[in-house]
Design a protein around this motif. Structure first.
Motif, mmCIF file in Angstrom:
data_model
loop_
_atom_site.group_PDB
_atom_site.id
_atom_site.type_symbol
_atom_site.label_atom_id
_atom_site.label_comp_id
_atom_site.label_asym_id
_atom_site.label_seq_id
_atom_site.Cartn_x
_atom_site.Cartn_y
_atom_site.Cartn_z
ATOM 1 N N ARG A 12 41.175 31.078 2.773
ATOM 2 C CA ARG A 12 40.947 30.946 4.207
ATOM 3 C C ARG A 12 40.570 29.498 4.485
ATOM 4 O O ARG A 12 39.549 29.015 4.008
ATOM 5 C CB ARG A 12 39.833 31.872 4.688
ATOM 6 C CG ARG A 12 39.651 31.781 6.200
ATOM 7 C CD ARG A 12 38.731 32.871 6.721
ATOM 8 N NE ARG A 12 38.854 33.046 8.136
ATOM 9 C CZ ARG A 12 38.435 32.177 9.054
ATOM 10 N NH1 ARG A 12 37.892 31.054 8.694
ATOM 11 N NH2 ARG A 12 38.581 32.433 10.343
ATOM 12 N N ASN A 13 41.428 28.825 5.226
ATOM 13 C CA ASN A 13 41.204 27.422 5.590
ATOM 14 C C ASN A 13 40.941 26.552 4.349
ATOM 15 O O ASN A 13 39.950 25.842 4.272
ATOM 16 C CB ASN A 13 40.066 27.296 6.602
ATOM 17 C CG ASN A 13 40.415 27.938 7.922
ATOM 18 O OD1 ASN A 13 41.580 28.044 8.295
ATOM 19 N ND2 ASN A 13 39.417 28.391 8.651
ATOM 20 N N ASN A 41 46.467 35.025 2.560
ATOM 21 C CA ASN A 41 45.919 34.127 3.568
ATOM 22 C C ASN A 41 45.041 34.955 4.500
ATOM 23 O O ASN A 41 45.527 35.811 5.213
ATOM 24 C CB ASN A 41 47.069 33.461 4.332
ATOM 25 C CG ASN A 41 46.584 32.721 5.545
ATOM 26 O OD1 ASN A 41 45.563 32.070 5.509
ATOM 27 N ND2 ASN A 41 47.323 32.841 6.635
ATOM 28 N N ALA A 43 43.641 34.828 7.431
ATOM 29 C CA ALA A 43 43.604 34.350 8.822
ATOM 30 C C ALA A 43 43.225 32.875 8.935
ATOM 31 O O ALA A 43 42.428 32.486 9.784
ATOM 32 C CB ALA A 43 42.690 35.225 9.674
ATOM 33 N N SER A 44 43.804 32.050 8.097
ATOM 34 C CA SER A 44 43.535 30.609 8.163
ATOM 35 C C SER A 44 43.988 30.027 9.495
ATOM 36 O O SER A 44 44.998 30.450 10.059
ATOM 37 C CB SER A 44 44.278 29.879 7.035
ATOM 38 O OG SER A 44 43.762 30.236 5.786
ATOM 39 N N SER A 45 43.245 29.040 9.956
ATOM 40 C CA SER A 45 43.624 28.345 11.192
ATOM 41 C C SER A 45 44.070 26.915 10.890
ATOM 42 O O SER A 45 44.242 26.116 11.806
ATOM 43 C CB SER A 45 42.446 28.339 12.173
ATOM 44 O OG SER A 45 41.323 27.692 11.597
ATOM 45 N N ASP A 46 44.258 26.611 9.617
ATOM 46 C CA ASP A 46 44.713 25.281 9.219
ATOM 47 C C ASP A 46 46.078 25.386 8.542
ATOM 48 O O ASP A 46 46.786 26.373 8.718
ATOM 49 C CB ASP A 46 43.668 24.589 8.326
ATOM 50 C CG ASP A 46 43.467 25.277 6.993
ATOM 51 O OD1 ASP A 46 44.185 26.268 6.693
ATOM 52 O OD2 ASP A 46 42.600 24.839 6.221
ATOM 53 N N SER A 67 49.833 37.296 4.795
ATOM 54 C CA SER A 67 48.872 36.781 5.773
ATOM 55 C C SER A 67 48.201 37.901 6.545
ATOM 56 O O SER A 67 48.878 38.806 7.049
ATOM 57 C CB SER A 67 49.567 35.839 6.754
ATOM 58 O OG SER A 67 49.929 34.644 6.111
ATOM 59 N N LYS A 70 43.951 39.052 11.150
ATOM 60 C CA LYS A 70 42.522 38.894 11.422
ATOM 61 C C LYS A 70 41.799 38.771 10.094
ATOM 62 O O LYS A 70 42.209 39.372 9.102
ATOM 63 C CB LYS A 70 41.976 40.107 12.182
ATOM 64 C CG LYS A 70 42.521 40.252 13.575
ATOM 65 C CD LYS A 70 41.879 41.424 14.280
ATOM 66 C CE LYS A 70 42.425 41.545 15.691
ATOM 67 N NZ LYS A 70 41.808 42.661 16.421
ATOM 68 N N GLN A 71 40.713 38.030 10.092
ATOM 69 C CA GLN A 71 39.944 37.825 8.865
ATOM 70 C C GLN A 71 39.399 39.161 8.360
ATOM 71 O O GLN A 71 38.784 39.918 9.106
ATOM 72 C CB GLN A 71 38.804 36.847 9.120
ATOM 73 C CG GLN A 71 38.036 36.507 7.874
ATOM 74 C CD GLN A 71 36.924 35.516 8.114
ATOM 75 O OE1 GLN A 71 36.712 35.069 9.244
ATOM 76 N NE2 GLN A 71 36.205 35.175 7.080
#
Length: 87
Positions: A12-13, A41, A43-46, A67, A70-71
């Protein structure tokens, strides 16, 4: 003969670390075709997924990138990814 292995990585990120992590696994002296990498993955935002895809696509290693929308956390993500493991 080497035992085939599946390696599950929950990320994650992790854009700052994922390339080094994956390259270190790929660089192992394991016979091609005997290793599988599953990246989940969380919920990575990068750019974690894009960087991982770039490293893995030409590596010759069997891989899957999954992916979560949601986390879900590390434990739940790894438990989910286990169903995709070949070894």
């Amino acid at each position: 003969m080497q035992t085939p292995v599946s390696i599950i990585i929950c990320a994650r990120n992790e854009e700052k670390n994922i390339v080094k992590c994956l390259k270190s696994i790929i660089a192992q002296s394991y016979t091609e075709g005997r290793i599988q990498i599953i990246l989940i993955n969380d919920a990575s935002s990068d750019a974690t997924v894009q960087l991982a895809e770039r490293v893995l696509q030409n590596s010759g290693v069997d891989y899957k990138i999954i992916s979560n929308a949601k986390q879900k956390g590390k434990k739940q993500s790894i438990s989910y990814a286990m169903q995709f493991a070949s070894h």
